[in-house]
Structures are given as C-alpha cells and as structure tokens.
Enzyme design. Structure first.
Site, PDB file in Angstrom:
ATOM      1  N   GLY A   1      -5.319 -11.474  -4.307  1.00 57.37           N
ATOM      2  CA  GLY A   1      -4.175 -10.636  -3.964  1.00 57.37           C
ATOM      3  C   GLY A   1      -2.938 -10.903  -4.800  1.00 57.37           C
TER       4      GLY A   1
ATOM      5  N   HIS B   1       0.810  -1.222   0.000  1.00 56.73           N
ATOM      6  CA  HIS B   1       0.000   0.000   0.000  1.00 56.73           C
ATOM      7  C   HIS B   1       0.844   1.272   0.000  1.00 56.73           C
ATOM      8  CE1 HIS B   1      -4.161  -1.476   0.440  1.00 56.73           C
ATOM      9  NE2 HIS B   1      -3.590  -2.529   1.020  1.00 56.73           N
TER      10      HIS B   1
ATOM     11  N   ASP C   1       0.759  -3.375  -9.776  1.00 56.11           N
ATOM     12  CA  ASP C   1       0.379  -4.702 -10.275  1.00 56.11           C
ATOM     13  C   ASP C   1       0.588  -4.817 -11.783  1.00 56.11           C
ATOM     14  OD1 ASP C   1      -0.382  -4.897  -7.680  1.00 56.11           O
ATOM     15  OD2 ASP C   1      -2.538  -4.897  -8.079  1.00 56.11           O
TER      16      ASP C   1
ATOM     17  N   ASP D   1       2.194   2.192  -3.271  1.00 56.83           N
ATOM     18  CA  ASP D   1       2.327   2.623  -4.677  1.00 56.83           C
ATOM     19  C   ASP D   1       1.506   3.870  -4.965  1.00 56.83           C
ATOM     20  OD1 ASP D   1      -0.063   1.128  -4.549  1.00 56.83           O
ATOM     21  OD2 ASP D   1       0.311   0.022  -6.421  1.00 56.83           O
TER      22      ASP D   1
ATOM     23  N   SER E   1      -4.893 -10.989 -10.261  1.00 55.90           N
ATOM     24  CA  SER E   1      -5.590 -11.621 -11.386  1.00 55.90           C
ATOM     25  C   SER E   1      -6.210 -10.551 -12.291  1.00 55.90           C
ATOM     26  CB  SER E   1      -6.661 -12.585 -10.878  1.00 55.90           C
ATOM     27  OG  SER E   1      -7.520 -11.950  -9.956  1.00 55.90           O
ATOM     28  N   SER E   2      -6.663  -9.444 -11.729  1.00 57.96           N
ATOM     29  CA  SER E   2      -7.303  -8.437 -12.592  1.00 57.96           C
ATOM     30  C   SER E   2      -6.263  -7.719 -13.447  1.00 57.96           C
ATOM     31  CB  SER E   2      -8.149  -7.456 -11.785  1.00 57.96           C
ATOM     32  OG  SER E   2      -7.369  -6.717 -10.892  1.00 57.96           O
TER      33      SER E   2
HETATM   34  C1  GLA Z   1      -3.630  -3.875  -4.797  1.00 56.80           C
HETATM   35  C2  GLA Z   1      -3.495  -2.670  -5.723  1.00 56.80           C
HETATM   36  C3  GLA Z   1      -2.045  -2.195  -5.806  1.00 56.80           C
HETATM   37  C4  GLA Z   1      -1.458  -1.975  -4.420  1.00 56.80           C
HETATM   38  C5  GLA Z   1      -1.717  -3.193  -3.544  1.00 56.80           C
HETATM   39  C6  GLA Z   1      -1.297  -2.963  -2.110  1.00 56.80           C
HETATM   40  O1  GLA Z   1      -2.958  -4.971  -5.336  1.00 56.80           O
HETATM   41  O2  GLA Z   1      -3.957  -2.992  -7.009  1.00 56.80           O
HETATM   42  O3  GLA Z   1      -1.975  -1.021  -6.589  1.00 56.80           O
HETATM   43  O4  GLA Z   1      -1.953  -0.794  -3.862  1.00 56.80           O
HETATM   44  O5  GLA Z   1      -3.082  -3.570  -3.524  1.00 56.80           O
HETATM   45  O6  GLA Z   1       0.086  -2.887  -2.012  1.00 56.80           O
END
Ligand code: GLA
Length: 392
Positions: free
Chosen positions: A128, A34, A176, A36, A131-132
C-alpha cells in the site's frame, strides 16, 4: 538502499558499468482514499523509501533485468513486449511493470531500446505504499535518460497509469505515480485528479510517518476488489446523472444533492458515493489544516477517513482496524488511517520524531496481543520525487 551496492551488483552481474542510476519513491496517502479514479482530490506525500535502478543500453534485442531483492532475473523484447496480462497465458510477475512500461510507451509512439538493469529498494512490496508505481517510475526515468527522450511529470504519471490499467489490469487512478514523480522533500502534495493541478504544502520538520504493516497481502495484480469499487463508483454516478446532469463523476456530488437523491442508490452504492463525497471534502480540510501546521486536525480527519473507508467504502479488514485504533490512540500520535488500496497492507500514522518510538511500541503491543505476531512498523520521512541519481 545504497547506490554503491546497486552499482556493485550491476558490475558483478553484467561485467560493465551502468550508464544511469534512477530512483523513484513510494508514497503514503494522508487523505483521499479511493477518490483518484473518481477524479477527486488527494493528499499524498512521497517517502524516503524507494526503488533504484542501475541500467545501461545494450546492442541486440533483449532487455535483461535482475531483481536484487528477489534474486530473480527476466528477459524480454522491449521492441515487441508480450501482450497485456489478461490477454495471455502465463503468470503475472514483477517483470510485467517494466515490460508494461515498454508496451505503454510504444502505445505513445516511443520505442525504447534494450537495456540491462539491476534494481532493488527498501519499500515493503504490495503493502500500500506504491512499490509498483515506484518500480514503473524508476524504470521510466532510467529509460528516458538512456533513450534520450523526456516526458513531463504528468505524462510520466499517465504512462504509469496506462501500465496499471491496460497492461496489468488494475483500474487504479493517477495518484501513486503522480506522487512518486512530483513529491518533494518536506512537502505533501495536494493533487486535483481531474485537472492535475497540484500544490506542494510544507510539512513540519519533525513529521514522521509510521507505516505499520498488517502482513496481509491482497491479490492486487488480479484487480479483485479494487476494480469492483471502481465499477460501483461509476454505476452510482450513472444512476445519479439523470437527476444531476452536471455530474460527471462522484467527485461532483454535493451533500444537499446526496441527501435528496440517496434513495436512487441502493446499498452498497449509497455508501460508496457518500465516501467519495465526504473524502474529497476531508482532503481540502486536511490541506488547510496542514497549511496552518495543525496536525491534530489533520490526524482527526485521517481517523474519519479510515472509518469512512471501512464503513462506507468497504476496503478495510480487521487487522487494519486494530492497527489504526492502536496507533491513533497511542501517546503522541496525531492520527492514522489505512493507506493505499486497503484489503490488507499498511496503516499510516503521523507523529513526531520525539514520539515515534513510543507510538511504535504501543501500536505493536496492541496488535501482538490481538493477533499473536509483531507487525513490522517502518518509520519514514517525507522524501523527494523520482529522478536520476547518477549519470555516466
Ligand atoms: C491504489 C491505487 C491508487 C488509489 C489508491 C486508493 O494505491 O493505485 O490509484 O486508488 O489505491 O486511494
């Protein structure tokens, strides 16, 4: 997933040959939870699990997609995709990722042609491991090839982020999609989410990620929880800025300034700020440890990251804490932390090939004793970033 299975499914469904097969991986995040969207530094790695898309251009107006694993189909008009999820009635579904992609590309002045596609994969969904983002990047690579345009890696990641932020409504950062595009087999990726400068750092050959799934799913699509955290970070930065004019986001917060100004932030904002500040430092320390091949140190930092995500950032749940503690305490495990957004989903543990089975068994046993069900634990290796697999 086997490419020939996908291609066979395409032939069976559309009675034609696909012109392209594209693949985009999920990721684990070793450190940098958390941060980015506060423009901090992150240390993810692409994994050897992915989404694959087989596609061809078609005449007419309709884009027709078949989700192999779900046994579902959807049709939409790529030239006139429906408005973003928040602006329309009707439920959110997987089709909003490719549809959002057509929408986001149009925002950039790129019209994508209608296609027929079948997609599938071996990533746990909504767990987590992105996948999206993998779904978005796989469709983007396929569409680029079919329509004859090519975006840079950073542009691809930015388009994916636009899909999440403006179409789906999750205020996520760029990590991601960036990891899905820029990952490389045998490397972790140190990414500065402000400058987008990045460095591939070699990982040991026998490194194994165990991705242990709580089975708990958060309603990410609604952005609940996630978007609150982002607002809290921005609120904290707003409160600090009058005292620290050089501060743009919490990434710029220095420990001495935090000590001096902590009183400006009421709970939970003080914890949110402390997490971002300490996590960015852990990422840089962890990258250094990885360069030295010091997995013990990296694992320690992952444990610290988990506790900070839990206590200061408030994104853990009991199931994640139990898995994290069990994995981190298992023989042969270097360390573990929640991966992705939290609120459910998975813990990532790092271990070696030799110890992986042992760590998996011990972790599963602790979870089962506590919750009465056996968690799924996926063993993954570092994988390659997104690309075309086979072009006709
Ligand atoms: C999700 C979000 C990312 C990042 C993470 C937490 O995967 O898509 O952008 O904020 O949570 O690190």
């Amino acid at each position: 997933m086997k490419v020939d299975v996908l291609v066979d499914a395409f032939r069976a469904r559309f009675d034609a040959e696909p012109e392209v097969v594209a693949r985009a991986p999920g990721r684990v995040n070793l450190l940098g939870a958390h941060v980015d969207y506060s423009e901090g530094q992150v240390l993810p790695a692409a994994i050897d699990r992915a989404v694959w898309v087989a596609a061809r251009r078609v005449p007419g107006a309709e884009t027709r997609l078949a989700a192999l694993d779900l046994g579902e189909e959807a049709v939409f008009l790529a030239a006139a995709p429906e408005p973003p999820v928040a602006e329309r009635a009707g439920p959110f579904s997987w089709v909003d990722y490719p549809r959002g992609l057509a929408w986001a590309l149009r925002q950039r002045g790129i019209d994508v042609p209608p296609i027929e596609a079948v997609f599938g994969g071996d990533l746990p969904i909504g767990a987590g491991v992105s996948s999206s983002a993998a779904l978005e990047m796989a469709f983007l690579v396929a569409w680029e090839r079919l329509a004859g345009f090519e975006l840079s890696g950073a542009e691809r990641a930015q388009v994916g982020r636009t899909v999440e932020n403006e179409y789906v409504g999750v205020q996520s950062g760029i990590m991601d999609q960036f990891a899905s595009v820029h990952g490389r087999e045998g490397h972790a990726l140190l990414l500065d989410c402000r400058s987008l400068e990045h460095e591939l750092i070699p990982t040991p050959d026998d490194l194994v990620f165990l991705v242990a799934d709580t089975g708990v799913r958060r309603a990410l699509a609604s952005g609940a929880g996630f978007n609150d955290r982002k607002s809290e970070c921005f609120d904290a930065a707003d409160l600090l800025r009058p005292h620290l004019p050089g501060l743009s986001t919490l990434r710029d917060l220095e420990p001495a300034d935090f000590e001096r100004l902590q009183h400006v932030l009421k709970p939970p904002l003080d914890g949110r700020a402390r997490h971002v500040m300490t996590e960015c430092r852990r990422v840089l320390d962890g990258a250094e440890a990885l360069r030295r091949g010091d997995l013990d140190r990296l694992g320690d930092l992952m444990g610290q990251s988990h506790r900070s995500s839990r206590d200061d950032y408030g994104v853990s749940i009991e199931e994640l804490d139990v898995l994290q503690e069990a994995a981190a305490g298992a023989d042969g495990c270097y360390g573990a932390r929640l991966t992705g957004a939290g609120f459910g989903g998975c813990v990532t543990a790092i271990t070696s090939k030799a110890a992986a089975d042992q760590v998996r068994l011990q972790t599963a046993a602790v979870f089962e004793r506590r919750f009465g069900s056996r968690p799924e634990i996926h063993a993954c290796r570092v994988g390659d970033g997104a690309g075309v697999v086979e072009a006709g």
